[in-house]
Design an enzyme around this catalytic site. Structure first.
Site, mmCIF file in Angstrom:
data_model
loop_
_atom_site.group_PDB
_atom_site.id
_atom_site.type_symbol
_atom_site.label_atom_id
_atom_site.label_comp_id
_atom_site.label_asym_id
_atom_site.label_seq_id
_atom_site.Cartn_x
_atom_site.Cartn_y
_atom_site.Cartn_z
ATOM 1 N N GLN A 57 0.801 -1.220 0.000
ATOM 2 C CA GLN A 57 0.000 0.000 0.000
ATOM 3 C C GLN A 57 0.838 1.277 0.000
ATOM 4 O O GLN A 57 0.286 2.376 0.005
ATOM 5 C CB GLN A 57 -0.936 0.009 1.209
ATOM 6 N N HIS A 62 -1.400 0.687 5.558
ATOM 7 C CA HIS A 62 -2.033 1.775 6.306
ATOM 8 C C HIS A 62 -1.126 2.993 6.516
ATOM 9 O O HIS A 62 -0.707 3.291 7.624
ATOM 10 C CB HIS A 62 -2.546 1.262 7.655
ATOM 11 N N GLU A 94 -15.864 4.298 7.960
ATOM 12 C CA GLU A 94 -16.462 5.455 8.625
ATOM 13 C C GLU A 94 -16.370 6.735 7.809
ATOM 14 O O GLU A 94 -15.406 6.955 7.069
ATOM 15 C CB GLU A 94 -15.755 5.701 9.962
ATOM 16 N N TYR A 133 -11.368 9.602 17.971
ATOM 17 C CA TYR A 133 -12.327 8.896 17.129
ATOM 18 C C TYR A 133 -12.367 7.387 17.373
ATOM 19 O O TYR A 133 -13.037 6.668 16.648
ATOM 20 C CB TYR A 133 -12.092 9.256 15.656
ATOM 21 N N TYR A 178 -10.636 -9.335 9.816
ATOM 22 C CA TYR A 178 -10.844 -10.003 8.530
ATOM 23 C C TYR A 178 -11.069 -11.497 8.719
ATOM 24 O O TYR A 178 -11.755 -12.141 7.924
ATOM 25 C CB TYR A 178 -9.657 -9.750 7.602
#
Length: 408
Positions: free
Chosen positions: A120, A184, A280, A290, A301
């Site tokens: 990623q 991430h 979200e 949050y 997962y």
């Protein structure tokens, strides 16, 4: 290059209840039927009505999706230049310029720092200086190699007058600690009206790093607010708090890849990936927690629960304004400010990856009141979206395509 009409999206005018305010005109097809019909991954209950699965809406103005080019290489971010052309980051570390009228793609723009493009990682978010027409400054996010792994970094540089290179590129901020992982990074970046930068960072995914989303001494799992030199903005919520990083604006995030300001209210909105379920949409406020990984509407997962016992609400932790289960896999997003499609005015368009559609959300008084799925027949993983000078929406996909979405 390629400039081919892919498919028309002709929406029939529906005879049902119209929800109208000064900004939005949209048609609710069935006040009791959400656009999501699949079973959720969990039996978790929302904290309030309208937090998930709001009524389906449908655009009544005929519009089309047009393929501009399919020759991009892993695009991640797209933004509009003053001349109407599109500046695009490609994951392997390249910037290119695309002419939306012809589909022509420039040669890769030179001068950027090396990226770590494993999994990623790579060249991520991009934004123009508000005074770009005069100073030609760019700001971008990328995953940077370092001893012990990599981290999310922010850099800036000047786009040369011939558009062939970025001059005097330098890293202005590093989201530490460095971690040996490939997931991430967050990576979205935008300017606020004061000329400062908001930057999103991920918590690097692994169970080992997840708790750092709650750690105010870590830059992981945060939304940061920095100056164009990479320093903390003095009125940030933790600026004078010795046990916290002064650049932190909000915390408790998992992997936020979307940032956008509402064009009328100025509210800052962010989306973030949940795990399996629990993606979200958040209204970002200074200093607010949050919740990740303490509270979530998703599961692992593997199907395992997150937390013992799993909880979705806790005092002192902000609830998402909206969540998806099953997931949207949200990435780039943008508010529509044009006039060509009246129903879209001030709607929020969010790119869905695994869900393979664009989600249009109708917002009223900081709540989601309607949801529509667009471009569903293309089976594309949508990565980022921007509004062009012509008021059309331009969307890049993970497979290397650029689409135009506009009134027919």
């Amino acid at each position: 290059m390629k400039y081919t009409l892919i498919t028309p999206f002709l929406a029939a005018v529906l005879v049902s209840c119209n929800k109208t305010n000064s900004s939005n005109t949209t048609t609710v097809t069935d006040a009791n039927t959400p656009v999501e019909t699949q079973a959720p991954n969990t039996n978790y209950k929302p904290a309030f009505e309208g937090q998930t699965r709001v009524p389906r809406v449908q655009t009544t103005t005929p519009f089309t999706s047009t393929l501009i080019t399919s020759d991009l290489n892993g695009p991640w971010a797209v933004t509009t230049l003053p001349d109407g052309k599109l500046l695009i980051t490609e994951n392997e570390g390249y910037l290119v310029i695309v002419d939306p009228l012809t589909g022509s793609i420039s040669e890769p723009i030179k001068g950027l720092p090396e990226v770590d493009d494993q999994n990623q990682g790579g060249l991520l978010g991009l934004t123009l200086d508000p005074d770009f027409e005069n100073n030609r400054m760019l700001y971008w996010v990328f995953s940077e190699k370092a001893s012990g792994g990599n981290h999310t970094a922010v850099a800036k540089g000047r786009l040369a007058l011939d558009n062939r290179s970025v001059e005097q590129a330098k890293v202005i901020y590093r989201a530490l600690p460095t971690y040996d992982g490939t997931l991430h990074y967050g990576g979205r970046i935008i300017f606020d009206k004061e000329g400062h930068l908001f930057v999103s960072t991920g918590e690097r995914s692994d169970k080992e790093t997840r708790p750092q989303a709650q750690d105010l001494k870590s830059a992981l799992g945060k939304i940061l607010r920095i100056t164009t030199d990479g320093a903390a903005v003095p009125n940030n919520p933790f600026y004078n708090q010795g046990d916290a990083l002064p650049e932190i604006y909000s915390y408790g995030h998992r992997n936020p890849q979307g940032l956008a300001f509402h064009p009328e209210t100025g509210d800052l909105w962010s989306n973030e990936f949940g795990p399996r379920g629990g993606d979200e949409l958040n209204l970002i406020k200074a200093g607010i927690n949050y919740g990740w990984p303490t509270i979530t509407y998703g599961i692992e997962y593997s199907g395992d629960e997150i937390g013992t016992p799993p909880i979705q609400q806790k005092e002192g932790m902000e609830q998402p304004v909206y969540y998806w289960d099953p997931v949207l896999s949200p990435s780039g997003m943008a508010f529509y400010t044009g006039e060509r499609v009246p129903e879209w005015k001030n709607s929020l368009f969010i790119c869905g990856l695994s869900s393979t559609h664009i989600s249009r959300l109708v917002l009223e008084k900081q709540k989601v009141v309607g949801e529509e799925r667009l471009m569903t027949d293309l089976n594309e993983r949508f990565r980022d979206i921007t509004q062009g000078k012509d008021e059309a929406l331009y969307v890049v996909t993970q497979a290397g395509k650029l689409y135009k979405l506009d009134k027919k």
